[in-house]
Design a protein around this motif. Structure first.
Motif, mmCIF file in Angstrom:
data_model
loop_
_atom_site.group_PDB
_atom_site.id
_atom_site.type_symbol
_atom_site.label_atom_id
_atom_site.label_comp_id
_atom_site.label_asym_id
_atom_site.label_seq_id
_atom_site.Cartn_x
_atom_site.Cartn_y
_atom_site.Cartn_z
ATOM 1 N N ASP A 255 48.331 9.799 26.635
ATOM 2 C CA ASP A 255 47.337 8.910 27.231
ATOM 3 C C ASP A 255 47.698 7.450 26.980
ATOM 4 O OD1 ASP A 255 45.819 10.995 28.248
ATOM 5 O OD2 ASP A 255 44.434 11.047 26.539
ATOM 6 N N GLU A 256 48.131 7.142 25.770
ATOM 7 C CA GLU A 256 48.490 5.763 25.442
ATOM 8 C C GLU A 256 49.765 5.333 26.161
ATOM 9 O OE1 GLU A 256 48.605 5.336 21.211
ATOM 10 O OE2 GLU A 256 46.417 5.191 21.035
ATOM 11 N N TYR B 19 50.709 6.215 29.136
ATOM 12 C CA TYR B 19 50.306 5.840 30.485
ATOM 13 C C TYR B 19 49.498 4.541 30.488
ATOM 14 C CZ TYR B 19 48.131 5.717 35.033
ATOM 15 O OH TYR B 19 47.703 5.293 36.267
ATOM 16 N N ASP B 20 48.488 4.458 29.628
ATOM 17 C CA ASP B 20 47.608 3.284 29.616
ATOM 18 C C ASP B 20 48.381 2.009 29.285
ATOM 19 O OD1 ASP B 20 45.466 4.906 30.226
ATOM 20 O OD2 ASP B 20 44.740 5.049 28.157
ATOM 21 N N TYR B 21 49.287 2.079 28.311
ATOM 22 C CA TYR B 21 50.043 0.887 27.932
ATOM 23 C C TYR B 21 51.013 0.481 29.045
ATOM 24 C CZ TYR B 21 48.412 1.554 23.097
ATOM 25 O OH TYR B 21 47.644 1.695 21.964
ATOM 26 N N ALA B 22 51.638 1.481 29.673
ATOM 27 C CA ALA B 22 52.561 1.177 30.770
ATOM 28 C C ALA B 22 51.812 0.501 31.921
ATOM 29 C CB ALA B 22 53.234 2.453 31.254
ATOM 30 N N ARG C 108 54.265 21.369 31.179
ATOM 31 C CA ARG C 108 53.440 20.899 32.299
ATOM 32 C C ARG C 108 52.862 19.511 32.022
ATOM 33 N NH1 ARG C 108 52.977 26.492 33.087
ATOM 34 N NH2 ARG C 108 51.639 26.835 31.279
ATOM 35 N N GLU C 109 52.480 19.258 30.775
ATOM 36 C CA GLU C 109 51.941 17.942 30.428
ATOM 37 C C GLU C 109 53.016 16.859 30.508
ATOM 38 O OE1 GLU C 109 48.593 17.905 27.284
ATOM 39 O OE2 GLU C 109 49.778 19.675 26.778
ATOM 40 N N VAL C 110 54.227 17.188 30.106
ATOM 41 C CA VAL C 110 55.334 16.233 30.223
ATOM 42 C C VAL C 110 55.567 15.876 31.690
ATOM 43 C CG1 VAL C 110 57.820 15.909 29.928
ATOM 44 C CG2 VAL C 110 56.473 16.952 28.086
ATOM 45 N N LEU C 111 55.661 16.889 32.538
ATOM 46 C CA LEU C 111 55.904 16.642 33.959
ATOM 47 C C LEU C 111 54.736 15.914 34.616
ATOM 48 C CD1 LEU C 111 57.571 20.044 34.920
ATOM 49 C CD2 LEU C 111 58.694 17.835 34.654
ATOM 50 N N ASP C 112 53.520 16.255 34.202
ATOM 51 C CA ASP C 112 52.350 15.562 34.747
ATOM 52 C C ASP C 112 52.381 14.077 34.405
ATOM 53 O OD1 ASP C 112 51.211 17.752 36.002
ATOM 54 O OD2 ASP C 112 49.908 18.266 34.309
ATOM 55 N N LEU C 113 52.745 13.760 33.169
ATOM 56 C CA LEU C 113 52.828 12.354 32.762
ATOM 57 C C LEU C 113 53.847 11.605 33.599
ATOM 58 C CD1 LEU C 113 52.294 9.934 30.875
ATOM 59 C CD2 LEU C 113 54.073 10.871 29.359
ATOM 60 N N TYR C 114 55.029 12.163 33.732
ATOM 61 C CA TYR C 114 56.086 11.471 34.480
ATOM 62 C C TYR C 114 55.728 11.349 35.956
ATOM 63 C CZ TYR C 114 59.496 11.052 30.710
ATOM 64 O OH TYR C 114 60.155 10.683 29.569
ATOM 65 N N LYS C 115 55.099 12.377 36.506
ATOM 66 C CA LYS C 115 54.692 12.315 37.914
ATOM 67 C C LYS C 115 53.634 11.227 38.118
ATOM 68 C CE LYS C 115 52.673 14.951 41.722
ATOM 69 N NZ LYS C 115 53.457 14.136 42.686
ATOM 70 N N LYS C 116 52.688 11.145 37.202
ATOM 71 C CA LYS C 116 51.638 10.128 37.318
ATOM 72 C C LYS C 116 52.223 8.727 37.195
ATOM 73 C CE LYS C 116 47.011 9.044 35.566
ATOM 74 N NZ LYS C 116 45.976 9.367 34.550
ATOM 75 N N LEU C 117 53.129 8.535 36.260
ATOM 76 C CA LEU C 117 53.792 7.234 36.110
ATOM 77 C C LEU C 117 54.538 6.866 37.389
ATOM 78 C CD1 LEU C 117 55.175 7.783 32.500
ATOM 79 C CD2 LEU C 117 53.551 5.981 33.130
ATOM 80 N N TRP C 118 55.199 7.853 37.985
ATOM 81 C CA TRP C 118 55.941 7.618 39.228
ATOM 82 C C TRP C 118 54.998 7.367 40.400
ATOM 83 C CZ3 TRP C 118 60.470 6.311 41.106
ATOM 84 C CH2 TRP C 118 60.746 6.528 42.464
ATOM 85 N N ASP D 75 49.500 15.359 22.643
ATOM 86 C CA ASP D 75 48.262 14.945 21.973
ATOM 87 C C ASP D 75 48.507 14.030 20.786
ATOM 88 O OD1 ASP D 75 49.346 16.666 20.105
ATOM 89 O OD2 ASP D 75 47.641 18.057 20.071
ATOM 90 N N GLY D 76 49.772 13.692 20.533
ATOM 91 C CA GLY D 76 50.089 12.783 19.445
ATOM 92 C C GLY D 76 50.066 13.406 18.064
ATOM 93 N N SER D 77 50.010 14.722 17.985
ATOM 94 C CA SER D 77 49.885 15.393 16.692
ATOM 95 C C SER D 77 51.159 15.389 15.870
ATOM 96 C CB SER D 77 49.425 16.841 16.906
ATOM 97 O OG SER D 77 50.356 17.550 17.715
#
Length: 412
Positions: A178-179, A181-184, A239-249, A304-306
């Motif tokens: 989440d961070e 994406y938000d920071y980018a 899936r979370e990794v790909l979702d993050l990169y897709k959203k950034l793109w 999740d940053g764990s």
């Protein structure tokens, strides 16, 4: 996260300052042990893969400067290295020395391309201090066929100047997806111009693996399991990794040029100061020694940053089974493992030594970014599977097709 045979628990083995070839030529490294009579003016051939920091060239340059033997080094593109080695093996024309990606080593060992150096390595007093991931990758049925040559680990770079300009805390890098994406997004919106929040090389199989595998390992989902026999990508973390990169793109936080980047320009934009967050690795620290902006590093986080992790990679150095200059080739390997190279060349140049007993050298302890990178090694992951080249690193293989099809086409 569960430990596996490939998880490496290493201590601080990084360095802080860097030196060019010209600077190295002016330093006087410590005396290193050598094989008696082996430094006799022989010309050796060697192949290595090309890397952004050219560390193999730096090491060979220093050896040639301080020895009678001379090494003729050929650097090969990473994506054609396997094909070149296979063709040379088929015709009996391998070089004397091969510096091979650690993930390719299990294949080369089992194919009989590397010479057995077990007794030579066991005679060295620092054997227990060498990178275990590299030693394991170059071992088969209790015998060893290679030594650690270059060690690196993936992590996340960030531009502190852009963080500050965007109103973000430059000492507080992102710790979860989440961070990231938000920071980018904040960086891109607040700074504007030619600045982008994030970057990846969108047509580079190895680049995606080198960074994404770190996220997966941090989440407890190691990409290869059962001693490399089982691929593990059908999971929530992937899936979370790909979702993050897709959203950034999709949201335009990554420049359009990233889609076609095969890795040849992977570091350029970040190193020019126009990218906020950039997953890459310790090898890029050498390129940033003269950067005109403040930068930092942090481990690659689980979604999740764990936890954090990194892909512990690099190269194994081996004598080819067909070499007629075995003693001279061993002379180079032996010197490459000595303090003269590990500290006065590798650590001094801002790269990772592969001997943990030399971790307290003056260069290693001097740089906060290096010390942060150590955390990635402590929980690092090195994939081991004989299918790695075809399945992952091949530009036409299934790994790159899967990642690109999801990020750019939305096809899961």
């Amino acid at each position: 996260m569960n430990s596996s045979p490939r998880r490496r628990n290493l201590v601080a083995v990084l360095a802080a300052t860097t030196a060019t070839l010209a600077l190295l030529a002016g330093c006087a490294p410590a005396e290193a042990p050598t094989s008696d009579g082996a430094d006799n003016g022989t010309t050796l051939t060697m192949w290595a893969r090309n890397t952004s920091n050219n560390l193999a060239q730096v090491i060979v340059f220093e050896y040639n400067r301080t020895h009678e033997n001379q090494i003729e080094l050929t650097t090969l593109p990473n994506d054609t290295y396997q094909q070149k080695v296979a063709a040379a093996a088929a015709t009996g024309s391998l070089p004397d020395l091969l510096a091979a990606d650690v993930v390719y080593s299990p294949n080369y060992v089992e194919q009989g391309l590397f010479l057995d150096i077990t007794e030579r390595l066991e005679a060295e007093p620092f054997l227990a201090d060498l990178s275990p991931a590299h030693l394991e990758a170059a071992s088969f049925e209790g015998r060893n066929y290679g030594a650690p040559f270059i060690l690196d680990s993936s992590l996340m770079h960030y531009n502190k100047d852009l963080f500050e300009a965007a109103g973000l805390d430059p000492e507080a890098p992102p710790t979860d997806f989440d961070e990231i994406y938000d920071y980018a997004k904040t960086i891109q919106e607040e700074v504007g111009g030619d600045t982008y929040g994030f970057y990846f090389a969108g047509n580079c199989a190895g680049c995606f693996a080198y960074t994404m595998f770190g996220y997966l390992a941090a989440a407890g989902e190691e990409p290869f399991q059962d001693d490399g026999r089982t691929a593990n990508f059908d999971n929530d973390a992937m899936r979370e990794v790909l979702d993050l990169y897709k959203k950034l793109w999709d949201d335009g936080l990554v420049p359009e040029s990233a889609k076609a980047d095969s890795g040849s320009t992977w570091v350029n934009l970040f190193n020019q100061g126009t990218i906020g967050i950039f997953p890459r690795g310790t090898s890029n620290l050498l390129n940033l020694k003269d950067a005109e902006f403040e930068h930092g590093v942090v481990g690659l986080p689980a979604p999740d940053g764990s936890a954090t992790s990194g892909f512990v990679g690099g190269d194994v150095l081996a004598i080819s089974a067909t070499s007629s200059n075995v003693e001279q080739a061993w002379n180079f390997i032996q010197w490459s493992l000595s303090e003269a190279n590990q500290v006065d060349v590798i650590a001094r140049s801002g790269s990772l030594p592969s001997r943990v007993d030399l971790a307290d050298n003056e260069y290693t302890v001097a740089d906060p970014a290096i010390q942060t990178a150590v955390q990635g090694l402590a929980t690092g992951y090195t994939p081991s599977t004989k299918g790695y080249g075809n399945a992952v690193n091949d530009a036409n293989g299934p790994w790159l097709r899967m990642v690109r099809d999801y990020i750019f086409n939305g096809n899961p």
